[in-house]
Write an enzyme that holds these catalytic residues in place. Structure first.
Site, mmCIF file in Angstrom:
data_model
loop_
_atom_site.group_PDB
_atom_site.id
_atom_site.type_symbol
_atom_site.label_atom_id
_atom_site.label_comp_id
_atom_site.label_asym_id
_atom_site.label_seq_id
_atom_site.Cartn_x
_atom_site.Cartn_y
_atom_site.Cartn_z
ATOM 1 N N CYS A 48 38.374 48.841 27.203
ATOM 2 C CA CYS A 48 39.144 48.020 27.580
ATOM 3 C C CYS A 48 40.506 48.463 28.494
ATOM 4 O O CYS A 48 40.889 50.165 28.475
ATOM 5 C CB CYS A 48 39.735 47.267 27.179
ATOM 6 S SG CYS A 48 38.808 46.670 26.184
ATOM 7 N N ARG A 71 37.619 52.760 33.977
ATOM 8 C CA ARG A 71 37.808 52.868 32.898
ATOM 9 C C ARG A 71 36.342 52.995 31.663
ATOM 10 O O ARG A 71 36.136 52.776 30.656
ATOM 11 C CB ARG A 71 39.016 51.643 31.965
ATOM 12 C CG ARG A 71 40.635 52.901 32.463
ATOM 13 C CD ARG A 71 41.447 51.630 31.735
ATOM 14 N NE ARG A 71 42.002 51.922 30.412
ATOM 15 C CZ ARG A 71 42.843 52.642 29.948
ATOM 16 N NH1 ARG A 71 43.270 53.155 30.749
ATOM 17 N NH2 ARG A 71 42.772 52.314 28.629
ATOM 18 N N TRP A 115 35.497 46.542 26.985
ATOM 19 C CA TRP A 115 34.407 47.577 26.953
ATOM 20 C C TRP A 115 34.051 47.001 25.435
ATOM 21 O O TRP A 115 34.626 46.752 25.074
ATOM 22 C CB TRP A 115 35.120 48.677 27.246
ATOM 23 C CG TRP A 115 33.718 49.748 26.943
ATOM 24 C CD1 TRP A 115 32.964 50.356 28.037
ATOM 25 C CD2 TRP A 115 33.597 50.146 25.745
ATOM 26 N NE1 TRP A 115 32.100 51.682 27.430
ATOM 27 C CE2 TRP A 115 32.053 51.282 26.209
ATOM 28 C CE3 TRP A 115 33.854 50.522 24.561
ATOM 29 C CZ2 TRP A 115 31.800 52.443 25.103
ATOM 30 C CZ3 TRP A 115 33.487 51.397 23.726
ATOM 31 C CH2 TRP A 115 32.315 52.434 23.575
ATOM 32 N N ASN A 134 43.173 45.121 23.834
ATOM 33 C CA ASN A 134 41.740 47.582 23.902
ATOM 34 C C ASN A 134 42.275 47.050 22.435
ATOM 35 O O ASN A 134 43.443 48.077 21.848
ATOM 36 C CB ASN A 134 42.740 47.076 25.121
ATOM 37 C CG ASN A 134 41.954 49.424 25.164
ATOM 38 O OD1 ASN A 134 41.103 49.304 24.304
ATOM 39 N ND2 ASN A 134 42.915 49.851 26.456
ATOM 40 N N GLY A 135 41.316 47.997 21.433
ATOM 41 C CA GLY A 135 41.426 48.189 20.494
ATOM 42 C C GLY A 135 40.648 47.337 19.425
ATOM 43 O O GLY A 135 39.320 46.923 20.139
ATOM 44 N N GLU A 139 28.125 71.466 29.682
ATOM 45 C CA GLU A 139 28.883 70.732 30.054
ATOM 46 C C GLU A 139 28.074 69.914 31.507
ATOM 47 O O GLU A 139 27.603 69.201 32.251
ATOM 48 C CB GLU A 139 29.901 71.218 30.829
ATOM 49 C CG GLU A 139 30.336 71.062 31.962
ATOM 50 C CD GLU A 139 31.332 69.067 31.759
ATOM 51 O OE1 GLU A 139 31.025 68.773 30.588
ATOM 52 O OE2 GLU A 139 31.559 68.540 32.304
ATOM 53 N N LYS A 163 27.030 66.358 32.632
ATOM 54 C CA LYS A 163 27.201 65.623 34.129
ATOM 55 C C LYS A 163 25.630 65.312 34.211
ATOM 56 O O LYS A 163 25.977 64.086 34.673
ATOM 57 C CB LYS A 163 27.577 67.312 34.578
ATOM 58 C CG LYS A 163 28.960 67.712 34.604
ATOM 59 C CD LYS A 163 30.273 66.802 35.150
ATOM 60 C CE LYS A 163 30.735 65.552 34.059
ATOM 61 N NZ LYS A 163 31.387 66.115 32.519
ATOM 62 N N GLU A 191 25.392 61.880 31.636
ATOM 63 C CA GLU A 191 26.253 60.630 32.145
ATOM 64 C C GLU A 191 26.057 59.756 33.004
ATOM 65 O O GLU A 191 26.144 59.209 33.135
ATOM 66 C CB GLU A 191 27.381 61.577 32.103
ATOM 67 C CG GLU A 191 28.393 62.027 31.044
ATOM 68 C CD GLU A 191 29.309 62.658 31.105
ATOM 69 O OE1 GLU A 191 30.032 61.641 30.705
ATOM 70 O OE2 GLU A 191 29.225 63.419 31.766
ATOM 71 N N HIS A 199 13.728 79.129 19.997
ATOM 72 C CA HIS A 199 13.818 79.109 18.803
ATOM 73 C C HIS A 199 13.162 77.844 18.403
ATOM 74 O O HIS A 199 13.549 77.101 17.148
ATOM 75 C CB HIS A 199 14.931 79.078 17.925
ATOM 76 C CG HIS A 199 14.985 80.813 17.632
ATOM 77 N ND1 HIS A 199 14.554 82.067 16.935
ATOM 78 C CD2 HIS A 199 16.237 81.514 18.039
ATOM 79 C CE1 HIS A 199 14.742 83.084 16.770
ATOM 80 N NE2 HIS A 199 16.179 82.946 17.932
ATOM 81 N N LYS A 244 36.332 55.604 30.740
ATOM 82 C CA LYS A 244 36.660 56.723 30.421
ATOM 83 C C LYS A 244 37.754 57.631 29.840
ATOM 84 O O LYS A 244 37.675 58.738 29.916
ATOM 85 C CB LYS A 244 38.158 56.576 32.042
ATOM 86 C CG LYS A 244 38.793 58.019 32.592
ATOM 87 C CD LYS A 244 37.559 58.378 33.485
ATOM 88 C CE LYS A 244 38.267 60.249 33.753
ATOM 89 N NZ LYS A 244 37.522 61.351 33.609
HETATM 90 C C1 F6R Z 1 32.329 63.781 30.345
HETATM 91 C C2 F6R Z 1 33.733 63.257 29.752
HETATM 92 C C3 F6R Z 1 34.077 62.892 28.665
HETATM 93 C C4 F6R Z 1 35.538 63.387 28.001
HETATM 94 C C5 F6R Z 1 35.777 62.721 26.840
HETATM 95 C C6 F6R Z 1 37.059 62.738 25.952
HETATM 96 O O1 F6R Z 1 31.870 64.019 31.556
HETATM 97 O O2 F6R Z 1 34.725 62.747 30.810
HETATM 98 O O3 F6R Z 1 33.229 63.721 27.391
HETATM 99 O O4 F6R Z 1 35.695 64.609 28.213
HETATM 100 O O5 F6R Z 1 35.271 61.188 26.325
HETATM 101 O O6 F6R Z 1 38.298 62.181 26.998
HETATM 102 P P1 F6R Z 1 39.244 63.094 26.990
HETATM 103 O O7 F6R Z 1 39.237 64.628 27.837
HETATM 104 O O8 F6R Z 1 40.358 62.283 27.507
HETATM 105 O O9 F6R Z 1 40.338 63.556 25.721
#
Ligand code: F6R
Length: 608
Positions: free
Chosen positions: A2, A27, A74, A100-101, A481, A485, A488, A504, A603
């Site tokens: 949010c 976000r 959100w 937000n929360g 990673e 990516k 996501e 395995h 985000k």
């Molecule tokens: C993946 C991504 C998330 C963040 C995770 C932690 O692309 O962006 O997996 O890495 O939510 O976020 P931070 O680093 O802001 O604590």
């Protein structure tokens, strides 16, 4: 997650709030809304879906107000519908709240309100706050918010307006980010600085259990217990260009291409080549502690957790300190064994991730020193940690983290050199490592210049439904990673595995429809990775290899090769991840996905 923005001043509030909402879109959200104090009283509009849908609704109405609050939601409690969107109002229609929360005791509060005859209409946990504020309202909005919040358990950043107090916005925070922006004859409140940066770069961070009352010319901060707080306004050095796309189609693309520069920024002023060591200002007060620590725990979530895994390889190999990497969401609910010789490193791009913040607080409660590796200056983790190192990647707007990941690895590399030099690595080795790190930006640029080849590979594979990503040693976290990516932003199912583990279990999945991306750089385990590739090929699997320049032989064993320049083995993740970021990006573009705001993702994950 949010996003909140509020405005009070001389200008018309609606365009400022809508622009603020657009800046908060990154976000992650699924509905949006706005509330304004017009001469005739409180007006509001809200809509499921994106901000442009709200904008369309507002186009049919004329608002002249100079005070208002707005929100991107959100969904946590209740589906993303018009009704559940914020602002939430009380039944007199005087009060509007954005939040937000999560209000954990909202069911109990709702039952009490319903017993008293109120008819709450939404499924949200937020609505009760509006009713409570109205219940306590006695001419002083700040006081009513204070009383209402004393009943509430959970996390919140809120902003409130009331048509009976038309000259103020009251906002409060507990566990979700909130800052105020100071302009000339106008003030702002927001979840993050991007929402208000066009108007001011002067901000003050609101802390947990604090309430701020904004008028056009002033602000006043106090605690929930009504203790006055004096908080100085700080200047943020982010510019507007930094939060715009600068000619790229997507923020993610811009951020991938910024990496040569962001990595220079991560090392600027920190390298001491003569002595083969580094200078990290945020750690200078902790050098004595760092020289005696016997164990490191690194905690983080998502991509930051992958960076932590790479940090584990680096620190164990060069500083010879045992390292454990923990998901913050698990760490916070365990009983981790921590003593005065344990260092806890906390990695977070946003500095606001709820699980990571809670893990850090838990570690500190247990007596550990917690150092942050954070991007967002002034964020909660940056402020609450005992010290730490900023990664200086600049604002990361694309939801999928790219440049923050490489900058986190860079900072972990610097910390490795610092700790290693206190222990067992020589000045010469330190120097060699620094020289390798200095060469990284140029090498990344070479990979970026090869983007067209990566795009062609994406064109061959973007219709695949599954992908396997394999790597070994320090490149195993890079495989994780790369898979993250891809899933996501393209919604293709992808698994990251240590290459040798494939036999395995996952090997059962391999056929001609299951492409495998394999990091096969020329290093000490190259031959082993080549055997793993042979196992995939023997089952008709198609292989895209990330290989080291000059490895002419590998093309005979795989379907596609993307070359990356040679680099010291331990730093190869800084290069090997770049083609994986571009591959994911181009496949998602070809699949017509929403690159910067993938479905369901946020985000900054500020709730549990
Ligand atoms: C993946 C991504 C998330 C963040 C995770 C932690 O692309 O962006 O997996 O890495 O939510 O976020 P931070 O680093 O802001 O604590």
């Amino acid at each position: 997650m949010c996003g909140i923005v509020g405005y009070i001043g001389q200008q018309k509030a609606t365009p400022i709030l809508l622009e603020g909402l657009k800046r908060l879109e990154y976000r992650g959200y699924d509905s949006a809304g706005i509330a304004l104090l017009e001469d005739e009283g409180l007006k509001h509009e809200k809509s499921a879906g994106k901000v442009h849908m709200l904008e369309r609704l507002l186009a049919n109405r004329t608002f002249t107000s100079h005070i208002g609050i707005a929100h991107t939601r959100w969904a946590t409690h209740g589906e993303p519908t018009d009704l559940n969107a914020h602002p939430q109002l009380d039944d007199t229609g005087n009060i509007a709240v954005v939040h937000n929360g999560i209000i954990e005791n909202y069911r109990a509060l709702r039952e009490v309100l319903e017993r008293e005859g109120h008819n709450l209409v939404s499924d949200t946990d937020t609505e009760v706050i509006a009713y409570l504020i109205n219940m306590y309202y006695n001419g002083d909005l700040t006081e009513a918010v204070r009383m209402a919040l004393s009943q509430v358990e959970g996390t919140y950043a809120i902003a409130v307006i009331d048509s009976r107090s038309p000259d103020k916005i009251v906002a409060a925070r507990n566990g979700a980010p909130l800052l105020l922006g100071q302009g000339q004859g106008e003030n702002f409140v927001a979840s993050d600085v991007a929402a208000i940066l066009r108007h001011t770069n002067k901000v003050a961070y609101i802390e947990d259990k604090e309430i701020v009352t904004l008028t056009a010319d002033n602000y006043h901060i106090s605690t929930i217990e009504n203790v006055e707080i004096s908080r100085k306004v700080e200047e943020i050095n982010w510019s507007l260009e930094m939060i715009e796309k600068a000619g790229h189609d997507h923020f993610m693309h811009k951020e991938i291409h910024e990496q040569p520069e962001t990595l220079r920024n991560a090392t600027r002023g920190r390298l001491n080549i003569e002595e083969g060591t580094v200078r990290l200002n945020g750690l200078t007060d902790h050098l004595e502690d760092l020289s005696r620590i016997k164990r490191v725990i690194i905690t983080a979530c998502g991509t930051s957790w992958h960076a932590a895994l790479i940090g584990e390889y680096l620190l164990e190999e060069y500083a010879q300190i045992p390292v454990e990497v923990e998901y913050a969401s698990e760490f916070r609910y365990r009983s981790p064994i921590i003593d005065e010789n344990t260092l806890v490193l906390v990695i977070s791009q946003s500095g606001e991730t709820a699980d990571t913040l809670a893990a850090m607080r838990e570690a500190r409660r247990k007596g550990a020193k917690a150092l942050g590796i954070v991007n967002v200056v002034g964020s909660t983790i940056a402020r609450e940690s005992d010290g730490g190192v900023y990664i200086h990647a600049g604002p990361e707007i694309g939801v999928a983290s790219t440049k923050a990941f490489t900058s986190q690895i860079m900072v972990l590399s610097l910390i490795t050199i610092l700790l290693g030099r206190m222990r067992n690595i020589s000045a010469n080795m330190g120097k060699e490592m620094i020289e390798a790190l200095e060469s990284i930006p140029e090498k990344i640029q070479q990979i970026l210049d090869n983007e067209i080849q990566i795009k062609e590979i994406a064109e061959t594979y973007y219709k695949s439904n599954n992908f396997l990503y394999l790597g070994r040693g320090v490149n195993f976290p890079v495989a994780l990673e790369g898979a993250l990516k891809l899933k996501e932003i393209s919604y293709i199912h992808a698994e990251g595995y240590p290459a040798a583990e494939m036999k395995h279990g996952p090997i059962a999945l391999i056929d001609e429809k299951m492409p495998a991306v394999v990091i096969a750089t020329k290093d000490s385990i190259y031959d082993k990775v080549m055997s793993n590739i042979a196992q995939v090929r023997a089952r008709n699997g198609r292989v895209i290899a990330i290989a080291t320049e000059g490895d002419a032989e590998i093309a005979n064993h795989v379907n596609h090769v993307i070359f990356i320049p040679q680099i010291k083995q331990c730093f190869s993740p800084l290069l090997s991840v770049i083609p994986l970021q571009l591959l994911a990006y181009h496949m998602a573009v070809l699949r017509k996905c929403n690159i910067d705001q993938p479905r369901n993702l946020a985000k900054s994950v500020t709730v549990e």
